[in-house]
Design an enzyme around this catalytic site. Structure first.
Site, PDB file in Angstrom:
ATOM      1  N   LYS A 250       0.907  -1.289   0.085  1.00 20.96           N
ATOM      2  CA  LYS A 250      -0.002   0.203  -0.092  1.00 20.96           C
ATOM      3  C   LYS A 250       0.832   1.241   0.077  1.00 20.96           C
ATOM      4  CE  LYS A 250      -3.692  -2.502   2.401  1.00 20.96           C
ATOM      5  NZ  LYS A 250      -4.329  -2.763   3.493  1.00 20.96           N
TER       6      LYS A 250
ATOM      7  N   GLN B  69      -4.839  -1.929   9.745  1.00 23.09           N
ATOM      8  CA  GLN B  69      -4.638  -3.114   9.069  1.00 23.09           C
ATOM      9  C   GLN B  69      -5.060  -4.382  10.159  1.00 23.09           C
ATOM     10  OE1 GLN B  69      -3.607  -3.571   5.854  1.00 23.09           O
ATOM     11  NE2 GLN B  69      -3.727  -5.772   5.863  1.00 23.09           N
TER      12      GLN B  69
ATOM     13  N   ASP C 163     -11.254   1.972   4.090  1.00 22.16           N
ATOM     14  CA  ASP C 163     -11.492   0.576   4.011  1.00 22.16           C
ATOM     15  C   ASP C 163     -12.891   0.141   3.578  1.00 22.16           C
ATOM     16  OD1 ASP C 163      -9.510  -1.202   4.280  1.00 22.16           O
ATOM     17  OD2 ASP C 163      -9.406  -0.976   6.145  1.00 22.16           O
TER      18      ASP C 163
HETATM   19  N1  GUN Z   1      -6.399  -7.342   6.116  1.00 29.22           N
HETATM   20  C1  GUN Z   1      -6.475  -7.801   5.218  1.00 29.22           C
HETATM   21  N2  GUN Z   1      -7.117  -7.336   4.041  1.00 29.22           N
HETATM   22  C2  GUN Z   1      -7.598  -5.904   4.583  1.00 29.22           C
HETATM   23  C3  GUN Z   1      -7.932  -5.044   4.120  1.00 29.22           C
HETATM   24  O1  GUN Z   1      -8.593  -4.822   2.921  1.00 29.22           O
HETATM   25  N3  GUN Z   1      -8.002  -3.655   5.097  1.00 29.22           N
HETATM   26  C4  GUN Z   1      -7.529  -3.814   6.167  1.00 29.22           C
HETATM   27  N4  GUN Z   1      -7.825  -2.763   7.248  1.00 29.22           N
HETATM   28  N5  GUN Z   1      -6.949  -4.975   6.834  1.00 29.22           N
HETATM   29  C5  GUN Z   1      -6.934  -6.116   5.965  1.00 29.22           C
END
Ligand code: GUN
Length: 288
Positions: A53, A97, A120
């Protein structure tokens, strides 16, 4: 017949390219889109996702601020981090996350993120808007899946879509998005009897379970579009999806590869949400 590949790498590159232009335009107005990612602990997969990211943010010109905090962080300390980011006008998107280390309350943390920064799309405000067919932040993986269908002119209208998996992150919101596009939607999960029969009805089969080869070739209808959201590591250490790709591609008309399908699309849609958020914070028109 071998299926046509739905190339998530290519579709995501097109989305990123368009965003690059929009970001440059925002910067010329003195606005720098900013995503703040919070990573608690040392989960290896999470570290990889967060790095990915950050890399994409940097490539597009989105400011990326990572908060990497130890797994000894208390719930109160984590809430305080979220509160600080909520209050910072320079931060447009907040992403905590998941999964959080044991002992931390994910729900409370996710619900604490300001609805105006919920890039998200997992918070109650975003998910409520999705349920109500109102514009809002869409969860990135389901949004990416819809964008892949759109890019290959696969219109869910009047089709039978089957979603395997009922998570808040993928399955449930994806079912709603397919419904919004006028598909007849079935959601299957671990207690669905006759999973094979259900899958065989799918013109569009979306799988988000997290188990390699969950969907075998004989569960795929001839001519179906298959969207595989799974990311698993197989016995050989290779990254594979939830669908037995080699067998499914002989029956499907379209199929996403893993890697190179849903993964890059998820990140592109996160960037999209961050840019939308920066626009909204500055009262600029948005297309959500
Ligand atoms: N963990 C795995 N995929 C994601 C996601 O798309 N967002 C977040 N915040 N955590 C994750």
């Amino acid at each position: 017949m071998a299926a046509e590949l739905i190339d998530g790498k290519k579709v995501s590159a097109e989305i990123r390219e368009k965003l690059k232009g929009e970001i440059a335009d925002l910067k010329s107005k003195g606005i720098e889109p900013c995503l703040s990612v919070v990573l608690v602990g040392e989960n290896k997969a999470s570290q990889k996702y967060v790095a990915s990211k950050e890399k994409t943010c940097n490539a597009l010109g989105i400011k990326s601020i990572a908060h990497k905090i130890p797994d000894t962080t208390t719930q109160a300390e984590l809430i305080a981090v979220v509160d600080r980011l909520n209050a910072d006008p320079a931060v447009h998107g907040i992403l905590v996350q998941l999964p959080l280390p044991k002992g931390l309350d994910e729900k409370e943390v996710m619900n604490r993120i300001s609805p105006s920064k919920d890039v998200d799309g997992f918070g109650p405000d975003s998910l409520g808007k999705l349920m109500l067919d109102e514009p809002g932040f869409l969860p990135c993986t389901p949004h990416g899946a819809m964008k892949m269908l759109e890019a290959y002119n696969i219109d869910p209208g009047g089709k039978h879509a089957v979603v395997v998996g009922r998570s808040i992150i993928v399955g449930k919101p994806l079912a709603l998005l397919l419904l919004q596009k006028h598909a007849t939607v079935t959601i299957c999960h671990s207690r669905t009897p006759n999973l094979k029969e259900e899958c065989l009805k799918a013109d569009i089969l979306c799988v988000a379970v997290g188990r390699a080869k969950m969907i075998t070739g004989d569960m795929v209808k001839e001519g179906a579009a298959v969207i595989d959201v799974g990311i698993n590591v197989n016995e050989e250490g290779k990254i594979v999806g939830d669908v037995d790709f080699d067998a499914a591609k002989e029956r499907a008309a379209y199929i996403t590869p893993v890697p190179g399908g849903a993964g890059p699309m998820t990140i592109a849609m996160l960037m999209y949400n961050t840019v939308m958020s920066a626009k909204m914070a500055n009262n600029l028109p948005v297309d959500m």
